[in-house]
Design a protein around this motif. Structure first.
Motif, PDB file in Angstrom:
ATOM      1  N   LEU A   1       0.811  -1.216   0.000  1.00  0.00           N
ATOM      2  CA  LEU A   1       0.000   0.000   0.000  1.00  0.00           C
ATOM      3  C   LEU A   1       0.846   1.268   0.000  1.00  0.00           C
ATOM      4  N   TYR A   2       2.003   1.220   0.669  1.00  0.00           N
ATOM      5  CA  TYR A   2       2.784   2.446   0.875  1.00  0.00           C
ATOM      6  C   TYR A   2       4.129   2.439   0.138  1.00  0.00           C
ATOM      7  N   GLY A   3       4.147   1.879  -1.043  1.00  0.00           N
ATOM      8  CA  GLY A   3       5.320   2.047  -1.892  1.00  0.00           C
ATOM      9  C   GLY A   3       6.383   0.987  -1.787  1.00  0.00           C
ATOM     10  N   GLY A   4       6.049  -0.204  -1.285  1.00  0.00           N
ATOM     11  CA  GLY A   4       6.985  -1.318  -1.295  1.00  0.00           C
ATOM     12  C   GLY A   4       8.245  -1.060  -0.498  1.00  0.00           C
TER      13      GLY A   4
ATOM     14  N   SER B   1       6.046 -10.582  -6.058  1.00  0.00           N
ATOM     15  CA  SER B   1       7.174 -10.005  -5.331  1.00  0.00           C
ATOM     16  C   SER B   1       7.453  -8.582  -5.780  1.00  0.00           C
ATOM     17  N   GLU B   2       7.395  -8.351  -7.081  1.00  0.00           N
ATOM     18  CA  GLU B   2       7.634  -6.996  -7.588  1.00  0.00           C
ATOM     19  C   GLU B   2       6.557  -6.037  -7.115  1.00  0.00           C
ATOM     20  N   TYR B   3       5.342  -6.542  -6.962  1.00  0.00           N
ATOM     21  CA  TYR B   3       4.243  -5.678  -6.540  1.00  0.00           C
ATOM     22  C   TYR B   3       4.480  -5.149  -5.125  1.00  0.00           C
ATOM     23  N   PHE B   4       4.878  -6.021  -4.206  1.00  0.00           N
ATOM     24  CA  PHE B   4       4.968  -5.546  -2.826  1.00  0.00           C
ATOM     25  C   PHE B   4       6.365  -5.035  -2.468  1.00  0.00           C
ATOM     26  N   LEU B   5       7.362  -5.225  -3.344  1.00  0.00           N
ATOM     27  CA  LEU B   5       8.694  -4.704  -3.057  1.00  0.00           C
ATOM     28  C   LEU B   5       9.150  -3.640  -4.059  1.00  0.00           C
ATOM     29  N   ARG B   6       8.239  -3.146  -4.887  1.00  0.00           N
ATOM     30  CA  ARG B   6       8.615  -2.039  -5.763  1.00  0.00           C
ATOM     31  C   ARG B   6       8.979  -0.831  -4.901  1.00  0.00           C
ATOM     32  N   THR B   7       9.717   0.119  -5.466  1.00  0.00           N
ATOM     33  CA  THR B   7      10.110   1.315  -4.719  1.00  0.00           C
ATOM     34  C   THR B   7       9.364   2.521  -5.267  1.00  0.00           C
ATOM     35  N   ASP B   8       8.445   3.047  -4.457  1.00  0.00           N
ATOM     36  CA  ASP B   8       7.640   4.189  -4.884  1.00  0.00           C
ATOM     37  C   ASP B   8       7.460   5.129  -3.688  1.00  0.00           C
ATOM     38  N   PHE B   9       8.375   6.105  -3.587  1.00  0.00           N
ATOM     39  CA  PHE B   9       8.321   7.025  -2.456  1.00  0.00           C
ATOM     40  C   PHE B   9       7.115   7.955  -2.529  1.00  0.00           C
ATOM     41  N   SER B  10       6.523   8.110  -3.719  1.00  0.00           N
ATOM     42  CA  SER B  10       5.341   8.962  -3.840  1.00  0.00           C
ATOM     43  C   SER B  10       4.152   8.369  -3.109  1.00  0.00           C
ATOM     44  N   GLN B  11       4.142   7.042  -2.932  1.00  0.00           N
ATOM     45  CA  GLN B  11       3.048   6.377  -2.213  1.00  0.00           C
ATOM     46  C   GLN B  11       3.284   6.341  -0.703  1.00  0.00           C
TER      47      GLN B  11
ATOM     48  N   THR C   1       3.319  10.993   4.414  1.00  0.00           N
ATOM     49  CA  THR C   1       3.314  11.109   5.869  1.00  0.00           C
ATOM     50  C   THR C   1       2.587   9.941   6.515  1.00  0.00           C
ATOM     51  N   ASP C   2       1.467   9.535   5.904  1.00  0.00           N
ATOM     52  CA  ASP C   2       0.711   8.408   6.462  1.00  0.00           C
ATOM     53  C   ASP C   2       1.549   7.143   6.481  1.00  0.00           C
ATOM     54  N   GLY C   3       2.275   6.892   5.399  1.00  0.00           N
ATOM     55  CA  GLY C   3       3.108   5.693   5.337  1.00  0.00           C
ATOM     56  C   GLY C   3       4.195   5.685   6.389  1.00  0.00           C
ATOM     57  N   VAL C   4       4.788   6.855   6.638  1.00  0.00           N
ATOM     58  CA  VAL C   4       5.820   6.956   7.671  1.00  0.00           C
ATOM     59  C   VAL C   4       5.227   6.665   9.053  1.00  0.00           C
ATOM     60  N   LEU C   5       4.049   7.220   9.333  1.00  0.00           N
ATOM     61  CA  LEU C   5       3.402   6.979  10.626  1.00  0.00           C
ATOM     62  C   LEU C   5       3.011   5.509  10.786  1.00  0.00           C
ATOM     63  N   VAL C   6       2.531   4.905   9.698  1.00  0.00           N
ATOM     64  CA  VAL C   6       2.168   3.485   9.761  1.00  0.00           C
ATOM     65  C   VAL C   6       3.410   2.628   9.988  1.00  0.00           C
ATOM     66  N   ALA C   7       4.526   2.980   9.362  1.00  0.00           N
ATOM     67  CA  ALA C   7       5.768   2.246   9.589  1.00  0.00           C
ATOM     68  C   ALA C   7       6.195   2.345  11.053  1.00  0.00           C
ATOM     69  N   MET C   8       6.054   3.538  11.639  1.00  0.00           N
ATOM     70  CA  MET C   8       6.367   3.716  13.054  1.00  0.00           C
ATOM     71  C   MET C   8       5.451   2.857  13.923  1.00  0.00           C
ATOM     72  N   GLY C   9       4.165   2.878  13.621  1.00  0.00           N
ATOM     73  CA  GLY C   9       3.218   2.082  14.389  1.00  0.00           C
ATOM     74  C   GLY C   9       3.455   0.599  14.247  1.00  0.00           C
TER      75      GLY C   9
END
Length: 442
Positions: A25-28, A192-202, A205-213
């Motif tokens: 969901l948040y850019g692999g 594998s490519e779907y969930f490990l792709r690199t997409d910082f646009s996705q 801020t929400d993704g960073v907070l979810v990673a922290m949680g």
């Protein structure tokens, strides 16, 4: 044995049904980098803190932490922190075993072939029929509570260590087996490519907070388990290295789950949201058209049983140890009392899925599962972050640096200062931010 027991505790259901979904969901790999960052910045020092406190207390978190607070001449309210950590773990255990009962029920259905040939609608119907049937849930819920309490009643060596020695390696073996199976599904590269792709646009801020949680909740840093396990450690154990091993186990389990889950979903017909719907509906259907799908689906649910079993042992152990200390009773009786109390709360949770259901709004989001939802909110969004905050503030500001340096067995003053100021400033700020961002986890 500490590493095996701790790895078994941190490798929870969220590693399998939530972490891979967040990667997708948040850019692999963008999310993965944020997650690893918080594992190191938040997870490692908090694990070290809790292991250290357990080592200093040499008792259950309730008794041990109160003893540490008295020796440090801290204000009386600090003494309740250990009790709050045990309460949080006990309440989580009380509803966790309800979900674990669903897993037992599905393992039986998978082994008997009941799940064969289901459509997506049929899988949804089977799941809803289970969660809306209190009598069936009561049987599986009771069975799992009994399984956990029999293990804890055996004590540290005959119960916890004996089960951990075999269950944790088997968990990783089954994860590797499922990854190997996914590699032959025909969609391994695509998944594998779907969930490990690199997409910082996705990420955002929400993704960073979810990673922290995810780093905080997947490690169980708001309950008393690591203080309890720390109390069983030798006085001179390498705390930093032990914390790194636990972090690595958590990360590897999450990645293996992703490599196992997403190729099967792609090969079997599509993606799904995270949580119970992923396991009990989407994966139940996705395995069906694949070769040996019925067998591998059964293996998946056996894996989930082991994962839930190890997590619930870690949640129940501090309660049982405290009862043995405070009531001067045998472990068998303490386990029986703990199991009976958790079973009763679990029954309330089961009835909240049907007869006792009611709706309420929390942070603008409607919750419909009554007391089940109340317990989840109370533990995950109130008790656990507040307990984690109290522990790092106590270790950073109340305990003397000389005491913590010796207990952590850190020879380098610079390394100890890094740990100290992470506890004093950086981690409290992160936990306060997490408290204000809990809407992302609803």
């Amino acid at each position: 044995m500490f590493v095996l027991a701790s790895a078994g505790f941190v490798v929870g259901l969220k590693n399998i049904w939530q972490f891979p979904h967040h990667l997708a969901l948040y850019g692999g790999s963008a999310f993965l980098l944020a997650y690893v960052f918080f594992l190191l910045l938040l997870g490692v020092p908090m694990l070290m803190t809790q292991i250290m406190l357990g080592r200093l207390g040499r008792a259950s978190p309730v008794t041990g932490f109160a003893s540490i607070a008295r020796r440090a001449r801290a204000a009386r309210f600090w003494r309740w922190t250990g009790a709050a950590s045990v309460l949080a773990g006990f309440l989580v255990y009380s509803y966790y075993v309800v979900v674990a009962g669903w897993i037992l029920a599905y393992a039986a259905r998978a082994a008997s072939g009941t799940l064969n040939g289901l459509t997506a609608e049929g899988a949804a119907s089977v799941f809803m029929a289970l969660v809306k049937d209190p009598e069936k849930q009561l049987f599986w819920h009771s069975l799992f509570v009994l399984l956990t309490m029999l293990t804890v009643a055996g004590g540290v060596r005959a119960g916890l260590e004996r089960v951990t020695r075999y269950a944790v390696p088997l968990i990783f073996l089954l994860l590797l087996l499922l990854v190997g199976y996914a590699a032959g599904s025909g969609s391994f590269r695509l998944g594998s490519e779907y969930f490990l792709r690199t997409d910082f646009s996705q990420l955002g801020t929400d993704g960073v907070l979810v990673a922290m949680g995810d780093a905080f909740f997947s490690l169980g840093l708001g309950v008393g388990t690591f203080m309890m396990y720390g109390a069983y450690l030798p006085q001179n154990g390498p705390v930093f290295r032990l914390a790194l091993y636990v972090i690595l186990a958590d990360l590897v389990a999450g990645l293996l789950a992703g490599f196992a889950v997403f190729p099967v979903l792609f090969a079997g017909g599509g993606l799904s949201a995270a949580g119970p719907g992923l396991v009990f509906q989407s994966l139940a259907v996705a395995f069906d058209p694949l070769s040996l799908g019925a067998l591998m689906r059964t293996i998946l649910f056996i894996l989930l049983i082991l994962v839930a079993w190890m997590s619930t042992i870690g949640l129940a152990e501090p309660v049982v140890a405290w009862l043995v200390e405070s009531r001067k009773i045998t472990r068998a009786r303490a386990a029986a009392w703990t199991g009976a109390a958790a079973w009763s709360i679990g029954v309330v949770c089961i009835l909240s899925l049907n007869y006792w259901a009611f709706s309420f709004s929390f942070l603008g989001i409607t919750r419909t599962l009554g007391l089940f939802d109340v317990l989840i909110i109370l533990t995950s969004f109130v008790l656990m972050p507040l307990v984690g905050l109290a522990l790092v503030l106590f270790a950073g500001w109340i305990l003397r640096p000389e005491t913590t340096r010796e207990a952590l067995a850190i020879e380098s003053p610079c390394a100890h200062d890094v740990w100290l100021w992470l506890n004093r400033l950086a981690i409290p700020i992160m936990l306060v931010i997490l408290l204000f961002g809990v809407r992302l986890f609803l």
